[in-house]
Motif scaffolding. Structure first.
Motif, short mmCIF file in Angstrom:
data_model
loop_
_atom_site.label_atom_id
_atom_site.label_comp_id
_atom_site.label_asym_id
_atom_site.label_seq_id
_atom_site.Cartn_x
_atom_site.Cartn_y
_atom_site.Cartn_z
N ARG A 1 48.63 41.62 38.44
CA ARG A 1 47.88 41.29 39.64
C ARG A 1 46.41 41.05 39.32
O ARG A 1 45.79 41.84 38.62
N TRP A 2 45.88 39.96 39.81
CA TRP A 2 44.48 39.55 39.72
C TRP A 2 44.08 38.94 38.38
O TRP A 2 43.01 38.35 38.27
N LYS A 3 44.91 39.04 37.35
CA LYS A 3 44.47 38.62 36.02
C LYS A 3 44.13 37.13 35.96
O LYS A 3 43.05 36.75 35.51
N VAL A 4 45.02 36.26 36.42
CA VAL A 4 44.77 34.82 36.36
C VAL A 4 43.65 34.44 37.33
O VAL A 4 42.82 33.58 37.02
N GLN A 5 43.58 35.09 38.49
CA GLN A 5 42.51 34.80 39.45
C GLN A 5 41.15 35.11 38.85
O GLN A 5 40.19 34.35 39.02
N ILE A 6 41.04 36.23 38.16
CA ILE A 6 39.77 36.60 37.52
C ILE A 6 39.43 35.61 36.41
O ILE A 6 38.29 35.15 36.32
N LEU A 7 40.40 35.27 35.60
CA LEU A 7 40.18 34.30 34.52
C LEU A 7 39.70 32.97 35.11
O LEU A 7 38.73 32.38 34.62
N HIS A 8 40.34 32.52 36.17
CA HIS A 8 39.94 31.26 36.81
C HIS A 8 38.54 31.37 37.40
O HIS A 8 37.74 30.44 37.29
N SER A 9 38.22 32.48 38.01
CA SER A 9 36.89 32.67 38.59
C SER A 9 35.81 32.62 37.52
O SER A 9 34.74 32.02 37.73
N ILE A 10 36.06 33.23 36.38
CA ILE A 10 35.09 33.19 35.28
C ILE A 10 34.96 31.74 34.79
O ILE A 10 33.85 31.27 34.54
N PHE A 11 36.06 31.04 34.71
CA PHE A 11 36.06 29.63 34.29
C PHE A 11 35.21 28.77 35.22
O PHE A 11 34.53 27.85 34.77
N THR A 12 35.22 29.10 36.52
CA THR A 12 34.45 28.30 37.49
C THR A 12 32.99 28.72 37.57
O THR A 12 32.23 28.15 38.35
N GLY A 13 32.57 29.72 36.78
CA GLY A 13 31.16 30.05 36.70
C GLY A 13 30.75 31.42 37.19
O GLY A 13 29.56 31.75 37.17
N LEU A 14 31.69 32.22 37.65
CA LEU A 14 31.35 33.58 38.07
C LEU A 14 31.37 34.46 36.84
O LEU A 14 32.42 34.89 36.37
N ALA A 15 30.19 34.72 36.28
CA ALA A 15 30.10 35.36 34.97
C ALA A 15 29.84 36.86 35.02
O ALA A 15 29.95 37.53 34.01
N HIS A 16 29.49 37.39 36.17
CA HIS A 16 29.09 38.80 36.26
C HIS A 16 30.05 39.59 37.16
O HIS A 16 30.65 39.05 38.09
N PHE A 17 30.16 40.87 36.86
CA PHE A 17 31.03 41.77 37.62
C PHE A 17 30.75 41.66 39.11
O PHE A 17 31.68 41.53 39.92
N SER A 18 29.47 41.70 39.49
CA SER A 18 29.11 41.66 40.91
C SER A 18 29.54 40.35 41.57
O SER A 18 29.97 40.34 42.73
N GLN A 19 29.46 39.24 40.84
CA GLN A 19 29.89 37.95 41.38
C GLN A 19 31.41 37.94 41.58
O GLN A 19 31.90 37.43 42.60
N LEU A 20 32.12 38.48 40.62
CA LEU A 20 33.58 38.54 40.73
C LEU A 20 33.99 39.43 41.89
O LEU A 20 34.91 39.12 42.64
N LYS A 21 33.29 40.55 42.04
CA LYS A 21 33.59 41.48 43.13
C LYS A 21 33.33 40.82 44.48
O LYS A 21 34.12 40.97 45.41
N LYS A 22 32.25 40.07 44.58
CA LYS A 22 31.92 39.38 45.84
C LYS A 22 32.95 38.30 46.16
O LYS A 22 33.32 38.10 47.32
N ALA A 23 33.43 37.62 45.13
CA ALA A 23 34.43 36.55 45.34
C ALA A 23 35.79 37.11 45.73
O ALA A 23 36.58 36.42 46.38
N HIS A 24 36.07 38.34 45.32
CA HIS A 24 37.37 38.98 45.59
C HIS A 24 37.13 40.36 46.21
O HIS A 24 37.32 41.38 45.55
#
Length: 127
Positions: free
Chosen positions: A34-57
């Motif tokens: 759960r969440w692994k591919v979504q996180i990988l895709h989010s990083i690929f689209t430019g969300l590089a920091h923990f806080s950005q990933l948390k805000k997106a999800h």
């Protein structure tokens, strides 16, 4: 997986049987958490920091996000860089070549799933 599978459980036995028949099952199990591919895709689209990933999800817990990031780094799909000169020290994540390779397969799988299979079935049966 969200929790460890007991070695003596029937689920553990079934996973071993599936792995012995086809290596693809183990690969799918590694990337389907759960969440692994979504996180990988989010990083690929430019969300590089923990806080950005948390805000997106927002429904993703800090604990699970940290765990999945660690797994992605350990699997070589994502690299982790500490940004010096920041207080507290910030961490940036980026997708590795291996991660981009996986994403290209995921994107192909997505395109495959969107095909008009009714038309495709007619073409395949003519072969």
């Amino acid at each position: 997986m969200a929790s460890k599978v007991k070695g003596s459980s029937m689920n553990a036995h079934n996973l071993k049987v599936l792995a012995s028949y086809c290596d693809v099952n183990e690969t799918l199990q590694n990337i389907s958490q759960r969440w692994k591919v979504q996180i990988l895709h989010s990083i690929f689209t430019g969300l590089a920091h923990f806080s950005q990933l948390k805000k997106a999800h927002p429904s993703l817990s800090d604990q699970v996000l940290g765990k999945r990031l660690g797994e992605l780094v350990a699997q070589g799909l994502v690299s982790k860089t500490c940004i010096t000169g920041t207080t507290p020290v910030q961490t940036a994540y980026s997708v590795t070549c291996k991660g981009k390779g996986l994403l290209s397969i995921i994107f192909e799988l997505q395109a495959w799933s969107k095909k008009d299979w009714a038309t495709q079935s007619l073409q395949c049966s003519a072969l």
